[in-house]
Design an enzyme around this catalytic site. Structure first.
Site, PDB file in Angstrom:
ATOM      1  N   THR A 198      39.313  14.231  60.352  1.00  0.00           N
ATOM      2  CA  THR A 198      39.880  13.032  60.882  1.00  0.00           C
ATOM      3  C   THR A 198      40.510  12.035  59.883  1.00  0.00           C
ATOM      4  O   THR A 198      40.142  12.385  58.599  1.00  0.00           O
ATOM      5  CB  THR A 198      38.508  11.936  61.338  1.00  0.00           C
ATOM      6  OG1 THR A 198      37.957  12.736  62.558  1.00  0.00           O
ATOM      7  CG2 THR A 198      38.874  10.881  61.766  1.00  0.00           C
ATOM      8  N   GLY A 199      41.562  11.302  60.089  1.00  0.00           N
ATOM      9  CA  GLY A 199      42.151  10.545  59.078  1.00  0.00           C
ATOM     10  C   GLY A 199      43.790  10.748  58.964  1.00  0.00           C
ATOM     11  O   GLY A 199      43.989  11.541  59.754  1.00  0.00           O
ATOM     12  N   SER A 200      44.279   9.943  58.295  1.00  0.00           N
ATOM     13  CA  SER A 200      45.753   9.792  58.468  1.00  0.00           C
ATOM     14  C   SER A 200      46.294  11.196  57.791  1.00  0.00           C
ATOM     15  O   SER A 200      47.543  11.554  58.169  1.00  0.00           O
ATOM     16  CB  SER A 200      46.180   8.559  57.501  1.00  0.00           C
ATOM     17  OG  SER A 200      45.595   8.761  56.339  1.00  0.00           O
ATOM     18  N   THR A 201      45.540  11.957  56.758  1.00  0.00           N
ATOM     19  CA  THR A 201      46.272  13.049  56.368  1.00  0.00           C
ATOM     20  C   THR A 201      46.001  14.096  57.522  1.00  0.00           C
ATOM     21  O   THR A 201      47.138  14.964  57.903  1.00  0.00           O
ATOM     22  CB  THR A 201      45.664  13.618  55.095  1.00  0.00           C
ATOM     23  OG1 THR A 201      45.489  12.287  54.212  1.00  0.00           O
ATOM     24  CG2 THR A 201      46.229  14.636  54.461  1.00  0.00           C
ATOM     25  N   GLY A 217      40.582  15.811  55.328  1.00  0.00           N
ATOM     26  CA  GLY A 217      40.856  15.205  54.295  1.00  0.00           C
ATOM     27  C   GLY A 217      39.654  14.669  53.459  1.00  0.00           C
ATOM     28  O   GLY A 217      38.542  15.292  53.686  1.00  0.00           O
ATOM     29  N   GLY A 265      34.229   9.928  54.957  1.00  0.00           N
ATOM     30  CA  GLY A 265      33.517   8.949  55.798  1.00  0.00           C
ATOM     31  C   GLY A 265      34.229   7.704  55.765  1.00  0.00           C
ATOM     32  O   GLY A 265      33.736   6.823  56.575  1.00  0.00           O
ATOM     33  N   GLY A 266      35.446   7.323  55.212  1.00  0.00           N
ATOM     34  CA  GLY A 266      36.307   6.455  55.105  1.00  0.00           C
ATOM     35  C   GLY A 266      36.540   5.738  56.502  1.00  0.00           C
ATOM     36  O   GLY A 266      36.479   4.731  56.773  1.00  0.00           O
ATOM     37  N   GLU A 282      32.008  15.403  60.992  1.00  0.00           N
ATOM     38  CA  GLU A 282      32.821  16.172  60.004  1.00  0.00           C
ATOM     39  C   GLU A 282      31.735  17.100  59.341  1.00  0.00           C
ATOM     40  O   GLU A 282      32.187  18.201  59.030  1.00  0.00           O
ATOM     41  CB  GLU A 282      33.459  15.221  59.065  1.00  0.00           C
ATOM     42  CG  GLU A 282      34.482  14.563  59.677  1.00  0.00           C
ATOM     43  CD  GLU A 282      35.279  13.432  58.674  1.00  0.00           C
ATOM     44  OE1 GLU A 282      36.482  12.793  58.899  1.00  0.00           O
ATOM     45  OE2 GLU A 282      34.787  12.931  57.807  1.00  0.00           O
ATOM     46  N   LYS A 327      43.458  11.166  45.261  1.00  0.00           N
ATOM     47  CA  LYS A 327      42.286  11.456  45.590  1.00  0.00           C
ATOM     48  C   LYS A 327      41.453  12.338  44.866  1.00  0.00           C
ATOM     49  O   LYS A 327      40.151  12.488  44.789  1.00  0.00           O
ATOM     50  CB  LYS A 327      42.189  12.174  47.166  1.00  0.00           C
ATOM     51  CG  LYS A 327      43.029  11.452  48.288  1.00  0.00           C
ATOM     52  CD  LYS A 327      42.140  10.256  48.705  1.00  0.00           C
ATOM     53  CE  LYS A 327      42.801   9.523  49.941  1.00  0.00           C
ATOM     54  NZ  LYS A 327      42.906  10.253  51.012  1.00  0.00           N
TER      55      LYS A 327
HETATM   56  C1  5RP Z   1      37.246  10.302  57.698  1.00  0.00           C
HETATM   57  C2  5RP Z   1      37.240  10.906  56.357  1.00  0.00           C
HETATM   58  C3  5RP Z   1      38.552  11.045  55.955  1.00  0.00           C
HETATM   59  O1  5RP Z   1      38.758  12.601  55.679  1.00  0.00           O
HETATM   60  C4  5RP Z   1      38.922  10.322  54.731  1.00  0.00           C
HETATM   61  O2  5RP Z   1      38.468   8.790  55.148  1.00  0.00           O
HETATM   62  C5  5RP Z   1      40.427  10.577  54.266  1.00  0.00           C
HETATM   63  O3  5RP Z   1      41.083   9.970  55.281  1.00  0.00           O
HETATM   64  P1  5RP Z   1      42.783   9.764  54.721  1.00  0.00           P
HETATM   65  O4  5RP Z   1      43.189  11.079  55.305  1.00  0.00           O
HETATM   66  O5  5RP Z   1      43.213   8.722  55.919  1.00  0.00           O
HETATM   67  O6  5RP Z   1      43.087   9.226  53.396  1.00  0.00           O
HETATM   68  O7  5RP Z   1      36.526  11.165  55.798  1.00  0.00           O
HETATM   69  O8  5RP Z   1      35.816   9.915  58.012  1.00  0.00           O
END
Ligand code: 5RP
Length: 218
Positions: free
Chosen positions: A28-31, A82, A95-96, A103, A121
Site C-alpha cells: 500500500t502507498g504511493s510507491t 514500500g 504503516g504511514g 501488510e 527512505k
Molecule cells: C502503508 C505503508 C507504506 O508502505 C509506507 O507508508 C510508504 O508509503 P509511500 O510509498 O507512499 O511513501 O507502510 O501502510
C-alpha cells in the site's frame, strides 16, 4: 529528479521479480501505486494479486487485476511494498498509510519481500519517522501509557480508522536501537494489534530509486 520519479523507477524495477503465472502480494502507498500501474501492463502474465488494504484492492480492480483472498492463494512467491524508513539490514518502519496489519500478514505469507522506495527512505537508525501502532479502541489509553513508560510519545492519528476497525497511535521519540527486540516487546502489550516495525521479517531485497538509477540492496 523528484522523489515521485525515484519511486516510479524503483516500482518499475520490481517487475523483474514477477514470475509468470503466479499470485503477487501487493502493498500500500504511493510507491506501490506506481507498481500497480506497471503491473497492469503485464497483467496477462500473472494469475492475480493479494491485496494489503482496501485502497490497494480498489486500485488493482480499477486496473482489472484479479484480487484473490490470501486464504485461497496460500504461500506467495513475492510481496512488493514500500516503507516509511528502512535500514541497511532491510528492517523497516511501515504503516504511514495505516495498512500495517494486513501488510505484515501478506509479508509473512510471502517467500520474498521486495521493498521499493525512493532514496530518502534509507536511514542508519530507525525512529525518526513516528512508529505506527495499531490498537484495539478500548485499549487506546492503556497502550498509550505503556508506550510512555518506554520513552515514546504516542499521538492518536486523528480521524483515522484502519481497515480492521482499529485506531493508530503514532509514537514519537522512540530510540529504536534494537528493532527486533522492540517489535517483540510491543507485540506483547495487551491491546496492540500490530507494531509498524518490520524487523523480525525484514525485506529480502531493497530497490532504491535514485537520481542516477536504481540501487539494489540485499
Ligand atoms: C502503508 C505503508 C507504506 O508502505 C509506507 O507508508 C510508504 O508509503 P509511500 O510509498 O507512499 O511513501 O507502510 O501502510
Amino acid at each position: 529528479m523528484s522523489s515521485d520519479e525515484m519511486k516510479k523507477r524503483a516500482a518499475a524495477a520490481a517487475l523483474e521479480y514477477v514470475e509468470d503465472d503466479t499470485v503477487i502480494g501487493v502493498g500500500t502507498g504511493s510507491t506501490v501505486n506506481y507498481f500497480i500501474e506497471a503491473l497492469s501492463r503485464i497483467k496477462h502474465r500473472i494469475e492475480g494479486a493479494v491485496s494489503s488494504s482496501e485502497v490497494t484492492t480498489q486500485r488493482l480492480k480499477a486496473c482489472k487485476i484479479p484480487v484473490l483472498d490470501l486464504n485461497a492463494a496460500g504461500l506467495l512467491p513475492l510481496y512488493v511494498d514500500g516503507a516509511d524508513e528502512i535500514n541497511r539490514q532491510l528492517q523497516m518502519i511501515k504503516g504511514g498509510g495505516g495498512a500495517l496489519t494486513r501488510e505484515k500478514i501478506v509479508a509473512a505469507a510471502s517467500e520474498r519481500f521486495v521493498c521499493i522506495a525512493d532514496q530518502s527512505k534509507l536511514v542508519d537508525v530507525l525512529g525518526t519517522f513516528p512508529l505506527p501502532v495499531e490498537v484495539i479502541p478500548m485499549a487506546r489509553s492503556y497502550v498509550g501509557r505503556e508506550l510512555l513508560k518506554r520513552g515514546g510519545q504516542p499521538v492518536l492519528r486523528e480521524n483515522f480508522i484502519t481497515d480492521n476497525g482499529n485506531l493508530i497511535l503514532d509514537v514519537y521519540n522512540l530510540a529504536i536501537l534494537e528493532p527486533s527486540k522492540l517489535e517483540a516487546e510491543l507485540n506483547n502489550v495487551a491491546g496492540v494489534v500490530t507494531v509498524g516495525l518490520f524487523a523480525r521479517r525484514p525485506a529480502d531485497v531493497l530497490l532504491l530509486g535514485m537520481a542516477d538509477g536504481v540501487r539494489v540492496l540485499k
